[in-house]
Design a protein around this motif. Structure first.
Motif, PDB file in Angstrom:
ATOM      1  N   VAL A  74       8.774  -7.165  -9.326  1.00 13.96           N
ATOM      2  CA  VAL A  74      10.013  -6.665  -9.928  1.00 13.96           C
ATOM      3  C   VAL A  74      11.225  -7.103  -9.111  1.00 13.96           C
ATOM      4  CG1 VAL A  74       9.862  -4.375  -8.807  1.00 13.96           C
ATOM      5  CG2 VAL A  74      11.205  -4.659 -10.897  1.00 13.96           C
ATOM      6  N   GLY A  75      12.205  -7.636  -9.826  1.00 14.44           N
ATOM      7  CA  GLY A  75      13.443  -8.051  -9.186  1.00 14.44           C
ATOM      8  C   GLY A  75      14.632  -7.413  -9.885  1.00 14.44           C
ATOM      9  N   ALA A  76      15.786  -7.576  -9.283  1.00 16.27           N
ATOM     10  CA  ALA A  76      17.010  -7.030  -9.857  1.00 16.27           C
ATOM     11  C   ALA A  76      17.872  -8.163 -10.381  1.00 16.27           C
ATOM     12  CB  ALA A  76      17.784  -6.254  -8.799  1.00 16.27           C
ATOM     13  N   GLY A  77      18.427  -7.980 -11.581  1.00 14.43           N
ATOM     14  CA  GLY A  77      19.374  -8.931 -12.147  1.00 14.43           C
ATOM     15  C   GLY A  77      20.763  -8.311 -12.195  1.00 14.43           C
ATOM     16  N   PHE A  82      17.855 -22.285  -8.675  1.00  9.82           N
ATOM     17  CA  PHE A  82      18.994 -21.616  -9.290  1.00  9.82           C
ATOM     18  C   PHE A  82      18.634 -21.120 -10.681  1.00  9.82           C
ATOM     19  CE2 PHE A  82      20.630 -24.787  -6.376  1.00  9.82           C
ATOM     20  CZ  PHE A  82      21.632 -24.119  -5.694  1.00  9.82           C
ATOM     21  N   LYS A  83      19.232 -19.989 -11.042  1.00  5.69           N
ATOM     22  CA  LYS A  83      19.299 -19.651 -12.461  1.00  5.69           C
ATOM     23  C   LYS A  83      20.341 -20.580 -13.070  1.00  5.69           C
ATOM     24  CE  LYS A  83      19.283 -15.322 -14.148  1.00  5.69           C
ATOM     25  NZ  LYS A  83      19.697 -13.985 -14.672  1.00  5.69           N
ATOM     26  N   PHE A  84      20.084 -21.064 -14.281  1.00  6.19           N
ATOM     27  CA  PHE A  84      21.098 -21.833 -15.021  1.00  6.19           C
ATOM     28  C   PHE A  84      21.576 -20.923 -16.138  1.00  6.19           C
ATOM     29  CE2 PHE A  84      21.746 -25.100 -18.553  1.00  6.19           C
ATOM     30  CZ  PHE A  84      23.038 -25.399 -18.173  1.00  6.19           C
ATOM     31  N   PHE A  85      22.801 -20.392 -15.989  1.00  6.37           N
ATOM     32  CA  PHE A  85      23.315 -19.375 -16.901  1.00  6.37           C
ATOM     33  C   PHE A  85      24.770 -19.663 -17.240  1.00  6.37           C
ATOM     34  CE2 PHE A  85      25.501 -15.374 -17.782  1.00  6.37           C
ATOM     35  CZ  PHE A  85      24.697 -14.843 -18.779  1.00  6.37           C
ATOM     36  N   PRO A  86      25.171 -19.479 -18.486  1.00  2.21           N
ATOM     37  CA  PRO A  86      24.376 -19.136 -19.682  1.00  2.21           C
ATOM     38  C   PRO A  86      23.791 -20.413 -20.297  1.00  2.21           C
ATOM     39  CG  PRO A  86      26.728 -19.078 -20.210  1.00  2.21           C
ATOM     40  CD  PRO A  86      26.624 -19.524 -18.761  1.00  2.21           C
ATOM     41  N   ALA A  87      22.491 -20.546 -20.262  1.00  7.79           N
ATOM     42  CA  ALA A  87      21.830 -21.835 -20.489  1.00  7.79           C
ATOM     43  C   ALA A  87      22.234 -22.501 -21.795  1.00  7.79           C
ATOM     44  CB  ALA A  87      20.319 -21.647 -20.431  1.00  7.79           C
ATOM     45  N   ILE A 132      18.648 -11.602  -8.420  1.00  8.35           N
ATOM     46  CA  ILE A 132      19.110 -12.754  -9.186  1.00  8.35           C
ATOM     47  C   ILE A 132      20.451 -12.372  -9.809  1.00  8.35           C
ATOM     48  CG2 ILE A 132      17.717 -12.072 -11.196  1.00  8.35           C
ATOM     49  CD1 ILE A 132      16.996 -15.090 -11.506  1.00  8.35           C
ATOM     50  N   SER A 133      21.325 -13.365  -9.973  1.00  8.35           N
ATOM     51  CA  SER A 133      22.687 -13.043 -10.391  1.00  8.35           C
ATOM     52  C   SER A 133      23.092 -13.929 -11.564  1.00  8.35           C
ATOM     53  CB  SER A 133      23.640 -13.276  -9.220  1.00  8.35           C
ATOM     54  OG  SER A 133      23.592 -14.647  -8.862  1.00  8.35           O
ATOM     55  N   PRO A 134      24.117 -13.537 -12.306  1.00  5.40           N
ATOM     56  CA  PRO A 134      24.604 -14.390 -13.407  1.00  5.40           C
ATOM     57  C   PRO A 134      25.579 -15.463 -12.944  1.00  5.40           C
ATOM     58  CG  PRO A 134      25.703 -12.258 -13.458  1.00  5.40           C
ATOM     59  CD  PRO A 134      24.734 -12.207 -12.298  1.00  5.40           C
ATOM     60  N   GLY A 135      26.049 -15.354 -11.705  1.00  3.18           N
ATOM     61  CA  GLY A 135      26.952 -16.321 -11.086  1.00  3.18           C
ATOM     62  C   GLY A 135      26.778 -16.128  -9.587  1.00  3.18           C
ATOM     63  N   VAL A 136      27.750 -16.507  -8.792  1.00  4.66           N
ATOM     64  CA  VAL A 136      27.596 -16.274  -7.355  1.00  4.66           C
ATOM     65  C   VAL A 136      28.971 -16.306  -6.688  1.00  4.66           C
ATOM     66  CG1 VAL A 136      27.184 -18.702  -6.770  1.00  4.66           C
ATOM     67  CG2 VAL A 136      26.180 -16.920  -5.347  1.00  4.66           C
ATOM     68  N   PRO A 146      20.647 -17.513  -6.904  1.00  4.08           N
ATOM     69  CA  PRO A 146      21.996 -17.556  -7.483  1.00  4.08           C
ATOM     70  C   PRO A 146      21.979 -18.289  -8.813  1.00  4.08           C
ATOM     71  CG  PRO A 146      21.784 -19.195  -5.737  1.00  4.08           C
ATOM     72  CD  PRO A 146      20.458 -18.498  -5.825  1.00  4.08           C
ATOM     73  N   ALA A 147      23.002 -18.027  -9.626  1.00  4.47           N
ATOM     74  CA  ALA A 147      23.128 -18.757 -10.885  1.00  4.47           C
ATOM     75  C   ALA A 147      24.279 -19.735 -10.805  1.00  4.47           C
ATOM     76  CB  ALA A 147      23.357 -17.792 -12.041  1.00  4.47           C
ATOM     77  N   ILE A 148      24.069 -20.884 -11.447  1.00  3.61           N
ATOM     78  CA  ILE A 148      25.115 -21.901 -11.556  1.00  3.61           C
ATOM     79  C   ILE A 148      25.202 -22.356 -13.015  1.00  3.61           C
ATOM     80  CG2 ILE A 148      24.819 -22.673  -9.186  1.00  3.61           C
ATOM     81  CD1 ILE A 148      23.612 -24.898 -11.987  1.00  3.61           C
ATOM     82  N   ALA A 149      26.367 -22.911 -13.373  1.00  7.13           N
ATOM     83  CA  ALA A 149      26.509 -23.480 -14.718  1.00  7.13           C
ATOM     84  C   ALA A 149      27.066 -24.893 -14.671  1.00  7.13           C
ATOM     85  CB  ALA A 149      27.413 -22.596 -15.574  1.00  7.13           C
ATOM     86  N   THR A 150      27.519 -25.337 -13.481  1.00  6.19           N
ATOM     87  CA  THR A 150      28.141 -26.674 -13.374  1.00  6.19           C
ATOM     88  C   THR A 150      27.594 -27.404 -12.142  1.00  6.19           C
ATOM     89  OG1 THR A 150      29.930 -25.980 -11.912  1.00  6.19           O
ATOM     90  CG2 THR A 150      30.312 -25.744 -14.290  1.00  6.19           C
ATOM     91  N   ALA A 151      27.845 -28.729 -12.115  1.00  8.68           N
ATOM     92  CA  ALA A 151      27.409 -29.542 -10.977  1.00  8.68           C
ATOM     93  C   ALA A 151      28.106 -29.100  -9.686  1.00  8.68           C
ATOM     94  CB  ALA A 151      27.683 -31.018 -11.254  1.00  8.68           C
ATOM     95  N   SER A 152      29.378 -28.732  -9.781  1.00 10.59           N
ATOM     96  CA  SER A 152      30.100 -28.319  -8.569  1.00 10.59           C
ATOM     97  C   SER A 152      29.548 -27.009  -8.013  1.00 10.59           C
ATOM     98  CB  SER A 152      31.594 -28.169  -8.863  1.00 10.59           C
ATOM     99  OG  SER A 152      32.153 -29.417  -9.179  1.00 10.59           O
TER     100      SER A 152
END
Ligand code: G3H
Ligand code: PYR
Length: 212
Positions: free
Chosen positions: A69-72, A132-137, A92-96, A113-119
């Motif tokens: 079990v983890g926390a989001g 990484f989480k990729f969000f919002p995929a 786990i996070s929706p961003g960082v 951590p979550a990322i959505a871009t290359a940077s």
């Protein structure tokens, strides 16, 4: 750093799908976790979006030994410390943020951590992360973005989450840089409201068959 990546891999590789759970009634936590873990989805993300989320994590950690079990929705340093104390095995996070990266460096539990871009991804690499989480995929580029990231970031592994369902998951899971996918589709709101653990269990079993 290598051991941190290995710890995250052990979690993300444990199942092809990570259910993202928003638990409103504390008494649902254990039967819901059992319906998922007993049907092949042991890795659970309990989002910190409800008042009972932390207590739900505690109960699942105590009463469902086959769950990981983890926390989001971990948004800040204090969240990371609190869920670690509650018995979460990962966060786990929706961003960082820089604050979360700093807290993660000394956290007792792995942080994804979550990322959505290359940077954002390159910032995460600088911080020593490689999963990484990729969000919002789906709205951040979906399968096409995952394929594109595999060029410059071939050694990075992902858990795409956000807008994925049973029909969309296989295309992600077919990619070498996708370790697992996250989502809430196996816990339909009406089934959860009705405490229909059989339906949720069957949907979980379908997810567990998605890879291999
Ligand atoms: O906020 C979204 C959660 O991460 C799960 O996404 P989903 O409900 O689109 O599967
Ligand atoms: C959406 C998501 O990734 C989270 O709540 O952690």
């Amino acid at each position: 750093m290598e051991s941190r990546i290995a710890a995250v891999d052990a979690i993300l590789r444990a199942a092809p799908v990570v259910p993202v759970l928003t638990i409103e009634r504390l008494d649902d936590a254990v039967p819901l976790a059992r319906a998922l873990a007993d049907n092949g989805l042991p890795v659970l993300e309990v989002t910190l979006r409800t008042d009972v989320a932390r207590a739900a994590i505690e109960r699942i950690a105590r009463e469902v030994p086959n769950a990981i079990v983890g926390a989001g929705t971990v948004l800040k340093r204090e969240d990371l410390l609190a869920v670690s104390d509650a018995g979460a095995q990962f966060a786990i996070s929706p961003g960082v943020t820089d604050g979360l990266y700093a807290a993660a460096a000394t956290s007792a539990i792995p942080f994804i951590p979550a990322i959505a871009t290359a940077s954002e991804l390159m910032h995460g690499l600088d911080e020593g992360h490689a999963r990484f989480k990729f969000f919002p995929a789906e709205s951040a580029g979906g399968v096409g973005a995952m394929k594109a990231f595999a060029g410059p970031f071939a050694h990075v592994g992902f858990c795409p989450t956000g807008g994925i369902d049973a029909a969309k998951a296989p295309a992600y899971l077919a990619l070498p840089n996708v370790i697992t996918v996250g989502g809430s589709w196996m816990v339909p709101k009406d089934a959860l409201a009705a405490r229909d653990w059989d339906t949720i269990g069957k949907l979980a079993a379908d997810c567990a068959r998605l890879r291999g």
